[in-house]
Scaffold this motif. Structure first.
Motif, mmCIF file in Angstrom:
data_model
loop_
_atom_site.group_PDB
_atom_site.id
_atom_site.type_symbol
_atom_site.label_atom_id
_atom_site.label_comp_id
_atom_site.label_asym_id
_atom_site.label_seq_id
_atom_site.Cartn_x
_atom_site.Cartn_y
_atom_site.Cartn_z
ATOM 1 N N THR A 173 0.801 -1.363 0.249
ATOM 2 C CA THR A 173 -0.170 0.276 0.253
ATOM 3 C C THR A 173 1.006 1.627 -0.059
ATOM 4 O OG1 THR A 173 -0.534 0.084 2.377
ATOM 5 C CG2 THR A 173 -2.533 -0.974 1.605
ATOM 6 N N LYS A 174 1.994 0.848 0.717
ATOM 7 C CA LYS A 174 3.038 1.991 0.275
ATOM 8 C C LYS A 174 3.920 2.197 -0.379
ATOM 9 C CE LYS A 174 0.736 4.477 4.601
ATOM 10 N NZ LYS A 174 1.579 4.925 6.342
ATOM 11 N N ASN A 175 5.093 3.103 -0.985
ATOM 12 C CA ASN A 175 6.474 2.784 -1.573
ATOM 13 C C ASN A 175 7.565 2.635 -0.178
ATOM 14 O OD1 ASN A 175 5.462 1.813 -3.996
ATOM 15 N ND2 ASN A 175 5.245 4.805 -4.689
ATOM 16 N N CYS A 176 7.079 3.358 0.603
ATOM 17 C CA CYS A 176 8.314 3.727 1.855
ATOM 18 C C CYS A 176 7.198 3.716 2.899
ATOM 19 C CB CYS A 176 8.768 5.069 2.007
ATOM 20 S SG CYS A 176 8.485 6.416 1.403
ATOM 21 N N GLY A 177 7.873 4.493 4.523
ATOM 22 C CA GLY A 177 7.566 4.270 5.552
ATOM 23 C C GLY A 177 6.432 3.067 6.217
#
Length: 411
Positions: A173-177
């Motif tokens: 769902t996210k590219n980072c974090g």
């Protein structure tokens, strides 16, 4: 086997054969199944019997041509004897009585799904019962009838099939974090399906597994905080003769700070505003000359444990001298320098710790007549430990206490 005593009567019969003539006499009586009394032979039966025997009897008779001679002759004499004989009763094979009425049907073995129930009836081997070694009745004393019951189908509760294989992980769902990705597996309520009012399978048809992904922190670009208020105007650069003064305001790249490779805020952290001041001609202020040579170092302030020593140099307000109401030179006319000295640690004298616990009492040194027992406790030279050439602790390390014991007089 025959038994009894014979009554013999002398009679001459026409035969020499020994015969037994049975005349049954029933001595044992037994009630039949219906309660009526009848003649039933049980055990042994007695009967009248006869026996015929023969003997030769001698006699004299006339003989010869003219009958003038007497001769000895013999003839057969037959005797019949009478007695009571006994013999085993003949065997009587058993025969079944009539069946009694059927019992009620038993409770069905199942509440559903075709169970079974039974009922029974009995008969007795008493019509007649076996006697004198006769055979038992063939077959069973109990008759059983069975039938099906509760043939309605039972409710079938549903059960889950096996899980399918896990699906592939979904896109993060996210590219980072720290994002999240999901995979699923399914099952069906078909092993078996619920039937006839049975319960559905408990739980969910879909199993879900989550995991974190792309846990590396995202870059955060810096952004400026709001400007703080302007500072006061600075002192004019000149007291006269056209000086300048300024004021400032600041901001910080903290809204947010740049993190994880994010870009710094563009521009300057400090804003500056300038203006002219003291435009009137100004007196000449005094200026310091160069410093003279350094003085010798002073003695160290302490003999050990880290002290300091210093030296100084001087200047004078002569470059230029203050004129025309100009101010005197600002600052000190001397400069002092210092450095550490005698940094080696000072000696630390040792100090005693508190005493420890008392040891157990020793055995008495005598068994009678009054003796002594002792106990000890110790302390250590560790409060503080002597260092850097300091003195050891003064006094005794071990403290001893004594007490009297074995006061009984010796014999």
């Amino acid at each position: 086997m025959e038994s009894g005593s014979w009554n013999t009567s002398c009679a001459i019969l026409n035969t020499v054969k020994r015969e037994m003539h049975p005349y049954p006499i029933y001595e044992n009586k037994k009630e039949d199944q219906n309660g009526s009394s009848g003649s039933v032979c049980v055990g042994f039966q007695t009967y009248a019997c006869t026996q015929t025997s023969v003997r030769y009897v001698s006699y004299r008779t006339k003989c010869g041509a003219f009958g003038w001679k007497r001769c000895r002759r013999s003839r057969k004499a037959y005797y019949r004897s009478y007695k009571t004989c006994s013999r085993k009763c003949p065997p009587v094979d058993g025969n079944w009585s009539s069946w009694i009425s059927w019992n009620g049907w038993s409770t069905c073995t199942k509440n559903c799904g075709t169970g079974g129930q039974a009922r029974s009836r009995t008969r007795a081997c008493t019509n007649p019962g076996p006697l004198n070694g006769g055979k038992q009745c063939p077959g069973l004393t109990t008759g059983i009838e069975r039938r099906q019951c509760n043939t309605n189908p039972c409710p079938v509760d549903g059960k889950w099939s096996s899980w399918t294989s896990w699906s592939s992980w979904s896109t993060c769902t996210k590219n980072c974090g720290t994002g999240k990705q999901v995979r699923t597996k399914t099952r069906s309520c078909s092993n078996p399906k619920p039937l006839y009012g049975g319960n559905q399978c408990p739980g969910l048809t879909t199993g879900v597994e989550n995991r974190q992904c792309n846990t590396n922190p995202c870059p955060i670009d810096g952004n400026w905080s709001p400007w703080i208020s302007w500072s006061s105007w600075s002192t004019c650069t000149k007291n006269c003769g056209n000086g300048s003064q300024g004021r400032t305001r600041t901001r910080s790249c903290t809204n947010p700070k740049p993190l994880h490779g994010g870009q710094q805020c563009p521009g300057l952290t400090t804003g500056v505003e300038n203006r002219q001041c003291n435009t009137n001609p100004c007196p000449v202020n005094g200026g310091w000359s160069s410093y003279g040579s350094w003085s010798p170092w002073t003695s160290c302030t302490v003999p050990c444990g880290g002290g300091s020593q210093s030296r100084d140099k001087h200047r004078i307000c002569s470059n230029p001298e203050p004129k025309y109401g100009g101010s005197h030179c600002v600052g000190s006319s001397s400069e002092t320098a210092s450095l550490p000295c005698n940094i080696s640690p000072c000696p630390i004298n040792g100090g005693w710790s508190s005493h420890g616990n008392w040891s157990p009492w020793s055995s008495c040194n005598v068994t009678c007549g009054g003796g002594k027992k002792t106990r000890k406790r110790e302390r250590t030279c560790s409060n503080p430990v002597p260092k850097y050439g300091g003195n050891q602790c003064v006094g005794i390390r071990t403290e001893t206490a004594a007490d009297s014991c074995s006061p009984v007089p010796c014999p």
